[in-house]
Design a protein around this motif. Sequence first.
Motif, PDB file in Angstrom:
ATOM      1  N   TYR A   5      59.669  51.105  40.511  1.00 34.03           N
ATOM      2  CA  TYR A   5      58.830  49.816  40.627  1.00 34.03           C
ATOM      3  C   TYR A   5      57.669  50.314  39.757  1.00 34.03           C
ATOM      4  O   TYR A   5      57.039  51.213  39.764  1.00 34.03           O
ATOM      5  N   ILE A   6      57.562  49.136  38.849  1.00 36.22           N
ATOM      6  CA  ILE A   6      56.261  49.457  37.825  1.00 36.22           C
ATOM      7  C   ILE A   6      55.111  48.575  38.495  1.00 36.22           C
ATOM      8  O   ILE A   6      55.243  47.452  38.594  1.00 36.22           O
ATOM      9  N   GLU A   7      53.930  49.250  38.784  1.00 34.49           N
ATOM     10  CA  GLU A   7      52.883  48.546  39.456  1.00 34.49           C
ATOM     11  C   GLU A   7      51.685  48.666  38.683  1.00 34.49           C
ATOM     12  O   GLU A   7      51.590  49.886  37.668  1.00 34.49           O
ATOM     13  N   TYR A  22      48.881  51.213  34.210  1.00 35.19           N
ATOM     14  CA  TYR A  22      50.414  50.859  34.988  1.00 35.19           C
ATOM     15  C   TYR A  22      50.911  52.366  35.504  1.00 35.19           C
ATOM     16  O   TYR A  22      50.979  53.276  34.761  1.00 35.19           O
ATOM     17  N   THR A  23      51.832  52.260  36.294  1.00 34.48           N
ATOM     18  CA  THR A  23      52.473  53.629  36.777  1.00 34.48           C
ATOM     19  C   THR A  23      53.918  53.137  37.367  1.00 34.48           C
ATOM     20  O   THR A  23      54.366  51.891  37.706  1.00 34.48           O
ATOM     21  N   ILE A  24      54.793  54.156  37.300  1.00 43.02           N
ATOM     22  CA  ILE A  24      56.183  54.076  37.801  1.00 43.02           C
ATOM     23  C   ILE A  24      56.022  54.623  39.221  1.00 43.02           C
ATOM     24  O   ILE A  24      55.562  55.839  39.404  1.00 43.02           O
ATOM     25  N   GLY A  28      57.847  56.262  46.762  1.00 46.86           N
ATOM     26  CA  GLY A  28      56.471  56.189  47.190  1.00 46.86           C
ATOM     27  C   GLY A  28      55.519  56.977  46.379  1.00 46.86           C
ATOM     28  O   GLY A  28      54.337  57.255  46.776  1.00 46.86           O
ATOM     29  N   GLN A  29      55.847  57.546  45.059  1.00 49.39           N
ATOM     30  CA  GLN A  29      55.038  58.550  44.326  1.00 49.39           C
ATOM     31  C   GLN A  29      54.765  57.968  43.108  1.00 49.39           C
ATOM     32  O   GLN A  29      55.874  57.404  42.347  1.00 49.39           O
ATOM     33  N   ASP A  30      53.803  58.176  42.629  1.00 46.41           N
ATOM     34  CA  ASP A  30      53.259  57.592  41.341  1.00 46.41           C
ATOM     35  C   ASP A  30      53.659  58.523  40.168  1.00 46.41           C
ATOM     36  O   ASP A  30      53.445  59.802  40.448  1.00 46.41           O
ATOM     37  N   ASN A  31      54.290  58.114  39.220  1.00 43.92           N
ATOM     38  CA  ASN A  31      54.884  58.923  38.220  1.00 43.92           C
ATOM     39  C   ASN A  31      54.492  58.665  36.748  1.00 43.92           C
ATOM     40  O   ASN A  31      54.940  57.533  36.131  1.00 43.92           O
ATOM     41  N   GLY A  32      53.520  59.267  36.477  1.00 44.56           N
ATOM     42  CA  GLY A  32      52.687  58.813  35.010  1.00 44.56           C
ATOM     43  C   GLY A  32      51.695  57.504  35.078  1.00 44.56           C
ATOM     44  O   GLY A  32      51.787  56.831  36.087  1.00 44.56           O
ATOM     45  N   THR A  33      50.880  57.515  33.917  1.00 48.14           N
ATOM     46  CA  THR A  33      50.016  56.472  33.631  1.00 48.14           C
ATOM     47  C   THR A  33      50.290  55.980  32.218  1.00 48.14           C
ATOM     48  O   THR A  33      50.500  56.754  31.510  1.00 48.14           O
ATOM     49  N   ALA A  40      55.556  51.357  30.700  1.00 49.02           N
ATOM     50  CA  ALA A  40      56.255  52.049  31.712  1.00 49.02           C
ATOM     51  C   ALA A  40      57.438  51.648  32.020  1.00 49.02           C
ATOM     52  O   ALA A  40      58.321  52.525  32.308  1.00 49.02           O
ATOM     53  N   LYS A  41      57.891  50.490  31.843  1.00 53.26           N
ATOM     54  CA  LYS A  41      59.260  49.992  31.928  1.00 53.26           C
ATOM     55  C   LYS A  41      60.105  50.764  31.134  1.00 53.26           C
ATOM     56  O   LYS A  41      61.260  50.965  31.536  1.00 53.26           O
ATOM     57  N   ASP A  42      59.864  50.696  29.730  1.00 49.74           N
ATOM     58  CA  ASP A  42      60.580  51.744  28.878  1.00 49.74           C
ATOM     59  C   ASP A  42      60.695  53.180  29.206  1.00 49.74           C
ATOM     60  O   ASP A  42      61.972  53.596  29.071  1.00 49.74           O
ATOM     61  N   LYS A  43      59.911  53.767  29.606  1.00 46.89           N
ATOM     62  CA  LYS A  43      59.822  55.270  30.236  1.00 46.89           C
ATOM     63  C   LYS A  43      60.845  55.246  31.293  1.00 46.89           C
ATOM     64  O   LYS A  43      61.989  55.985  31.452  1.00 46.89           O
ATOM     65  N   ALA A  44      60.753  54.191  32.346  1.00 49.92           N
ATOM     66  CA  ALA A  44      61.482  54.022  33.523  1.00 49.92           C
ATOM     67  C   ALA A  44      63.137  53.993  33.205  1.00 49.92           C
ATOM     68  O   ALA A  44      63.997  54.576  33.744  1.00 49.92           O
TER      69      ALA A  44
END
Length: 74
Positions: A5-7, A22-24, A28-33, A40-44
């Motif tokens: 989820y990109i939030e 934005y974060t991935i 339930g855990q944030d992964n990256g800034t 963020a979407k491209d990284k996910a």
Amino acid sequence: MTAAYIEHRPRSTDPPAETNHYTIVVNGQDNGTFTTQKAAKDKACADGYDPVHVARVRHLQNRDQPDHWRKDPC
């Protein structure tokens, strides 16, 4: 693989607060800034998450509300 989820941050607890990053979110855990939603979407996508759900930027953070998310084709 698991869904991502990109939030936007900060969370919606402070409605007048502007988005500053934005974060991935996975399990339930944030992964990256990231400075942009696209980054963020491209990284996910590159990390192999499927599906990738991108939040519509507004002051809601309810994952159970389908109209809050759009599925992004990687």
